[in-house]
Every structure is written in C-alpha cells, then in structure tokens.
Design a protein around this motif. Structure first.
Motif, PDB file in Angstrom:
ATOM      1  N   SER A   1       0.938  -0.804   0.014  1.00 20.43           N
ATOM      2  CA  SER A   1      -0.182   0.138  -0.206  1.00 20.43           C
ATOM      3  C   SER A   1       0.789   0.994  -0.393  1.00 20.43           C
ATOM      4  N   SER A   2       0.033   2.221  -0.435  1.00 22.84           N
ATOM      5  CA  SER A   2       1.699   2.826  -0.922  1.00 22.84           C
ATOM      6  C   SER A   2       0.315   4.352  -1.149  1.00 22.84           C
ATOM      7  N   TYR A   3       0.617   4.996  -1.937  1.00 20.65           N
ATOM      8  CA  TYR A   3      -0.743   6.690  -2.066  1.00 20.65           C
ATOM      9  C   TYR A   3      -1.489   6.659  -1.732  1.00 20.65           C
ATOM     10  N   ARG A   4      -1.498   7.404  -1.242  1.00 17.00           N
ATOM     11  CA  ARG A   4      -4.109   7.802  -0.498  1.00 17.00           C
ATOM     12  C   ARG A   4      -4.300   8.599  -1.226  1.00 17.00           C
TER      13      ARG A   4
ATOM     14  N   ASN B   1      -8.149   7.533   1.779  1.00 18.41           N
ATOM     15  CA  ASN B   1      -6.730   7.869   2.738  1.00 18.41           C
ATOM     16  C   ASN B   1      -8.545   8.238   4.452  1.00 18.41           C
TER      17      ASN B   1
ATOM     18  N   CYS C   1      -6.471   2.886   8.470  1.00 17.23           N
ATOM     19  CA  CYS C   1      -5.487   4.278   7.678  1.00 17.23           C
ATOM     20  C   CYS C   1      -6.016   5.501   8.689  1.00 17.23           C
TER      21      CYS C   1
ATOM     22  N   ASP D   1      -1.850  11.966   8.584  1.00 19.16           N
ATOM     23  CA  ASP D   1      -1.302  11.525   7.305  1.00 19.16           C
ATOM     24  C   ASP D   1      -0.730  12.105   6.419  1.00 19.16           C
TER      25      ASP D   1
ATOM     26  N   HIS E   1       1.305   8.734   4.326  1.00 21.85           N
ATOM     27  CA  HIS E   1       0.756   8.232   1.779  1.00 21.85           C
ATOM     28  C   HIS E   1      -0.097   9.404   1.950  1.00 21.85           C
TER      29      HIS E   1
ATOM     30  N   ASN F   1       5.512  -0.053   7.445  1.00 24.92           N
ATOM     31  CA  ASN F   1       5.735   1.497   5.909  1.00 24.92           C
ATOM     32  C   ASN F   1       6.551   2.362   6.811  1.00 24.92           C
TER      33      ASN F   1
END
Length: 207
Positions: free
Chosen positions: A74-77, A82, A98, A104, A108, A166
């Motif tokens: 999981s990475s960009y949100r 999010n 999240c 965040d 993220h 993370n």
C-alpha cells in the motif's frame, strides 16, 4: 500537471518514472478504492511526483539494491480514500487501517503538505528476502536497525504479516520506529538512549 481525467492522461501519469526501477503506477493501487469505487488519484500530481521521487531515490532504491525486490502493499492514498478508510476504521470495520487525514499529510497522502508546509511520502512494503530468512519473534528489529543506521528515513511502523512496514521519507525526518508486532511499541525515537550510534550488533548477519 492537472489531475488525470481520462484514460490517456492516467496512462501518461502512471508512466512517470520516479527512479531507476519505480514508476508512479506502482504506487496507485488501493484495495479500499477498488472495493468502494473511489478515486485514488492526486489532486496535485506534481507534488505527488516530487515526494514520491524522493521516497524512491533515498529509501526504496537503496533498500532494494541491498535486499532485492521490494513488494509494495500500500502506498499513495488520495485524501478521499484515506478519509474513507479512517472513517471505516473508527466504525470498527476490519481491514481498514488508515490514520486521520491530518496525520497522514506528507505520509500516505503524498499530494498534500503537512501542517508545517513540508512534503513527504510513505509506502507499506515487504522485503521478501528478509522474511524468507528471519521470522522469529522480534526479528523485524534486525531490519529496522539496519535501515536506521544506513538510510535517511523519517518513520517506520512494523506489522505482523511478513514483517511488512510503513517506510516514510519526509523533508523534516522524525527518525522514529514503532511496531504493532512483538515487542510492540516504540523501538526508538530522538531522545531515547538507544537512538544514537551504531546498531550493528542488532543487524549483523542479515546480509
């Protein structure tokens, strides 16, 4: 660059090369977005690219050079994804992990700066070659200390499955490591007695 609004624009955005082996598309998949039909695309693509480039160049590529291929979980949100995930988590829904959006930003959520105006980016990754060799309780600390001694990370948070974690880059790095797998809690942060100096005794033998 504008937020992609067409297949052609999204294809071009996804092809953006962030480093020698990573492309923007590698970081856009979201289970939450896929299941709930949400858009996981940045409102500010240029900022997302800038932050993601630093994450890849300074953390992911050096880590991959030493340990082999990294698996991105999981990475960009987007703020929408999010925020939805955070609301579901607060409602007690399983599988949603999240933090609140304001926590965040620069994590993220790559395409928004944090409250101090700083940019950052985070990815949840697995290091398969490490997991293949080290699965005993507490072994995650070997990798955590190696990264602490060798790479300019900002934050790490470790999880039980495959010792996924993370890994965050930030303009003002916090240099803090936390874990949700035993031993749980904060492994190190500035001010703790174990923060400074070499930790080779803890990670020796992992290469």
């Amino acid at each position: 660059m504008r937020k992609p609004q067409s297949v052609q624009a999204l294809t071009g955005f996804g092809r953006t090369r962030l480093s020698k082996t990573f492309f923007m598309r590698d970081f856009l998949y979201s289970d939450i977005a896929t299941i709930h039909g949400l858009s996981n695309l940045p409102d500010d693509p240029d900022l997302a690219i800038a932050a993601g480039t630093r994450l890849c160049h300074e953390l992911l590529e050096p880590l991959q050079d030493v340990f082999g291929r990294l698996a991105v979980r999981s990475s960009y949100r987007s703020a929408e994804v999010n925020g939805f995930g955070c609301a579901q988590q607060r409602a007690g829904k399983a599988g949603y992990n999240c933090a609140a959006n304001h926590k965040d930003l620069g994590g993220h959520i790559w395409d928004r700066r944090d409250a101090d105006g700083c940019m950052g980016a985070m990815a949840c990754i697995v290091v398969p070659t490490f997991w293949n060799r080290f699965q005993a309780p507490g072994d995650w600390q070997r990798l955590a200390w190696w990264i602490h001694d060798h790479l300019p990370y900002s934050q790490m948070q470790f999880f039980p499955r495959y010792f996924a974690f993370n890994l965050g880059w930030h303009e003002r790095p916090v240099r803090r490591i936390d874990s949700f797998v035993a031993p749980k809690g904060c492994l190190t942060k500035p001010g703790m007695a174990n923060h400074r100096g070499s930790h080779e005794a803890a990670w020796r033998g992992i290469l």
